[in-house]
Enzyme design. Structure first.
Site, PDB file in Angstrom:
ATOM      1  N   SER A 119      44.495 -28.842  16.755  1.00 30.38           N
ATOM      2  CA  SER A 119      44.789 -29.197  15.358  1.00 30.38           C
ATOM      3  C   SER A 119      43.475 -29.338  14.604  1.00 30.38           C
ATOM      4  O   SER A 119      42.453 -29.740  15.188  1.00 30.38           O
ATOM      5  CB  SER A 119      45.534 -30.534  15.302  1.00 30.38           C
ATOM      6  OG  SER A 119      45.627 -30.984  13.962  1.00 30.38           O
ATOM      7  N   TYR A 122      46.057 -39.229  17.816  1.00 36.77           N
ATOM      8  CA  TYR A 122      46.540 -37.829  17.825  1.00 36.77           C
ATOM      9  C   TYR A 122      45.358 -36.869  17.660  1.00 36.77           C
ATOM     10  O   TYR A 122      45.227 -35.887  18.402  1.00 36.77           O
ATOM     11  CB  TYR A 122      47.555 -37.629  16.696  1.00 36.77           C
ATOM     12  CG  TYR A 122      47.936 -36.188  16.448  1.00 36.77           C
ATOM     13  CD1 TYR A 122      48.858 -35.537  17.271  1.00 36.77           C
ATOM     14  CD2 TYR A 122      47.376 -35.464  15.388  1.00 36.77           C
ATOM     15  CE1 TYR A 122      49.201 -34.206  17.042  1.00 36.77           C
ATOM     16  CE2 TYR A 122      47.719 -34.143  15.151  1.00 36.77           C
ATOM     17  CZ  TYR A 122      48.633 -33.517  15.977  1.00 36.77           C
ATOM     18  OH  TYR A 122      48.971 -32.195  15.751  1.00 36.77           O
TER      19      TYR A 122
HETATM   20  P1  NAP Z   1      57.675 -29.834  16.114  1.00 38.46           P
HETATM   21  O1  NAP Z   1      58.325 -29.059  15.024  1.00 38.46           O
HETATM   22  O2  NAP Z   1      57.824 -31.325  16.139  1.00 38.46           O
HETATM   23  O3  NAP Z   1      58.180 -29.231  17.517  1.00 38.46           O
HETATM   24  C1  NAP Z   1      57.686 -29.811  18.689  1.00 38.46           C
HETATM   25  C2  NAP Z   1      58.220 -29.066  19.882  1.00 38.46           C
HETATM   26  O4  NAP Z   1      57.645 -29.654  21.060  1.00 38.46           O
HETATM   27  C3  NAP Z   1      59.726 -29.170  20.021  1.00 38.46           C
HETATM   28  O5  NAP Z   1      60.221 -27.966  20.571  1.00 38.46           O
HETATM   29  C4  NAP Z   1      59.885 -30.317  21.034  1.00 38.46           C
HETATM   30  O6  NAP Z   1      61.072 -30.216  21.806  1.00 38.46           O
HETATM   31  C5  NAP Z   1      58.689 -30.080  21.930  1.00 38.46           C
HETATM   32  N1  NAP Z   1      58.290 -31.289  22.644  1.00 38.46           N
HETATM   33  C6  NAP Z   1      57.939 -32.495  22.152  1.00 38.46           C
HETATM   34  N2  NAP Z   1      57.647 -33.349  23.149  1.00 38.46           N
HETATM   35  C7  NAP Z   1      57.845 -32.663  24.307  1.00 38.46           C
HETATM   36  C8  NAP Z   1      57.726 -32.992  25.673  1.00 38.46           C
HETATM   37  N3  NAP Z   1      57.365 -34.219  26.071  1.00 38.46           N
HETATM   38  N4  NAP Z   1      58.007 -32.039  26.576  1.00 38.46           N
HETATM   39  C9  NAP Z   1      58.387 -30.800  26.206  1.00 38.46           C
HETATM   40  N5  NAP Z   1      58.511 -30.418  24.927  1.00 38.46           N
HETATM   41  C10 NAP Z   1      58.247 -31.348  23.988  1.00 38.46           C
HETATM   42  O7  NAP Z   1      56.100 -29.561  16.157  1.00 38.46           O
HETATM   43  P2  NAP Z   1      55.204 -28.383  15.504  1.00 38.46           P
HETATM   44  O8  NAP Z   1      54.792 -28.825  14.160  1.00 38.46           O
HETATM   45  O9  NAP Z   1      55.857 -27.090  15.709  1.00 38.46           O
HETATM   46  O10 NAP Z   1      53.903 -28.504  16.428  1.00 38.46           O
HETATM   47  C11 NAP Z   1      53.668 -27.671  17.539  1.00 38.46           C
HETATM   48  C12 NAP Z   1      52.246 -27.896  18.018  1.00 38.46           C
HETATM   49  O11 NAP Z   1      51.332 -27.640  16.947  1.00 38.46           O
HETATM   50  C13 NAP Z   1      51.980 -29.336  18.469  1.00 38.46           C
HETATM   51  O12 NAP Z   1      51.124 -29.328  19.588  1.00 38.46           O
HETATM   52  C14 NAP Z   1      51.288 -29.955  17.256  1.00 38.46           C
HETATM   53  O13 NAP Z   1      50.461 -31.023  17.612  1.00 38.46           O
HETATM   54  C15 NAP Z   1      50.494 -28.761  16.748  1.00 38.46           C
HETATM   55  N6  NAP Z   1      50.140 -28.877  15.325  1.00 38.46           N
HETATM   56  C16 NAP Z   1      51.096 -28.977  14.354  1.00 38.46           C
HETATM   57  C17 NAP Z   1      50.698 -29.124  13.020  1.00 38.46           C
HETATM   58  C18 NAP Z   1      51.679 -29.260  11.876  1.00 38.46           C
HETATM   59  O14 NAP Z   1      51.249 -29.568  10.739  1.00 38.46           O
HETATM   60  N7  NAP Z   1      52.978 -29.061  12.091  1.00 38.46           N
HETATM   61  C19 NAP Z   1      49.344 -29.158  12.712  1.00 38.46           C
HETATM   62  C20 NAP Z   1      48.415 -29.055  13.721  1.00 38.46           C
HETATM   63  C21 NAP Z   1      48.818 -28.917  15.035  1.00 38.46           C
HETATM   64  P3  NAP Z   1      62.287 -31.232  21.585  1.00 38.46           P
HETATM   65  O15 NAP Z   1      62.680 -31.116  20.163  1.00 38.46           O
HETATM   66  O16 NAP Z   1      63.328 -30.786  22.546  1.00 38.46           O
HETATM   67  O17 NAP Z   1      61.749 -32.599  21.919  1.00 38.46           O
END
Ligand code: NAP
Length: 248
Positions: A143, A157
């Site tokens: 991130s 985080y």
């Molecule tokens: P999201 O929409 O909240 O989706 C998270 C995904 O991870 C879901 O499929 C969830 O599955 C799964 N997950 C959560 N905890 C888990 C666990 N303990 N074991 C297995 N699966 C798990 O998140 P996102 O925004 O797409 O983010 C994806 C990645 O990008 C993350 O690593 C996040 O830190 C990074 N990121 C996101 C942003 C942003 O602004 N969105 C920015 C920077 C980095 P369930 O729903 O089944 O729990």
């Protein structure tokens, strides 16, 4: 035969956008999820209905045996993986460090750091040419928070993602001769359901004024970078960190 990609946390957000895109490009894809079986099965069915090959597996990346079972299941169903997207992650409620209790810290570091390390370990075991694999590409989800620090929001985080950057730099060097490339993508403010867990689902809308491009990004815009790193077009790219942030 289709090349195989495993995406952890592929049921929603950036992982789901990545799974759809790799499927459109002809890869077989396995998505894992933790709680949201409905979203995972809906996406798997959508990919299959569009003519793709997909599998969904429940596995908590915070539990070592779940991760081992996940990789073994993909191998049994689809054969060797050629790409791994280390995407599953959580975020924490907005807080200053002074108010963070130990349970909160253990949870975020267990899932975002230890979970990502265990997943990367299993990916290396499955892909390494030294252990009979065919090599491949690992893309870690870091991130922009890793370099911003996220004061007054979630330094924990941000630090968990700093660890992902460091792991990417070291692991890329360890496995380069085993046919594996390792890179990280560092998204900025991306519109997904993740933000609701900070306590402010409207966070992207509120913070977009601080992004030079004056908007939040989409999961698809991050997926484009991930899928390029998985592909042979990135064949000489390893040990690199790629910001997808609209200039932030
Ligand atoms: P999201 O929409 O909240 O989706 C998270 C995904 O991870 C879901 O499929 C969830 O599955 C799964 N997950 C959560 N905890 C888990 C666990 N303990 N074991 C297995 N699966 C798990 O998140 P996102 O925004 O797409 O983010 C994806 C990645 O990008 C993350 O690593 C996040 O830190 C990074 N990121 C996101 C942003 C942003 O602004 N969105 C920015 C920077 C980095 P369930 O729903 O089944 O729990």
């Amino acid at each position: 035969m289709n090349k195989v990609i495993l995406v952890t946390g592929g049921s929603r957000g950036i992982g789901a956008a990545t799974a759809k895109l790799v499927s459109q490009k002809g890869y077989a894809v396995c998505i894992s999820y933790n709680n949201d079986k409905l979203s995972a099965e809906r996406l798997r069915n959508e990919i299959i209905t569009s003519g793709g090959i997909a599998l969904s597996v429940q596995a908590d990346v915070g539990i070592e045996n779940d991760v081992i079972r996940l990789f073994q299941t993909v191998k049994n169903e689809f054969g060797c993986i050629s790409g791994f997207v280390n995407n599953a992650g959580i975020i924490t409620p907005q807080s200053q460090l002074v108010d963070m209790d130990i349970e909160r810290l253990k949870k975020i570091f267990n899932i975002n750091i230890i979970g990502s390390f265990i997943c990367a370990r299993e990916a290396v075991k499955h892909m390494s040419t030294d252990s009979g694999g065919e090599g491949g590409s690992i893309v870690n989800l870091s991130s922009a928070a890793a370099r911003i620090g996220s004061p007054n929001e979630f330094i924990d985080y941000a630090a968990s993602k700093g660890a992902i950057d460091t792991m990417t730099l070291g692991l890329a060097k360890e496995v380069a001769e085993q046919g594996i490339r390792v890179n990280a993508v560092r998204p900025g403010l991306i519109s997904t359901e993740l933000h609701a867990d900070t306590g402010d689902a409207n966070r992207p809308e509120k913070l977009k004024q601080y992004v030079p491009m004056k908007r939040a990004g989409t999961a698809e815009e991050v997926a484009n970078m991930i899928v390029w790193l998985l592909s042979d077009e990135a064949s000489y790219v390893t040990g690199s960190l790629f910001d997808v942030t609209g200039g932030r």
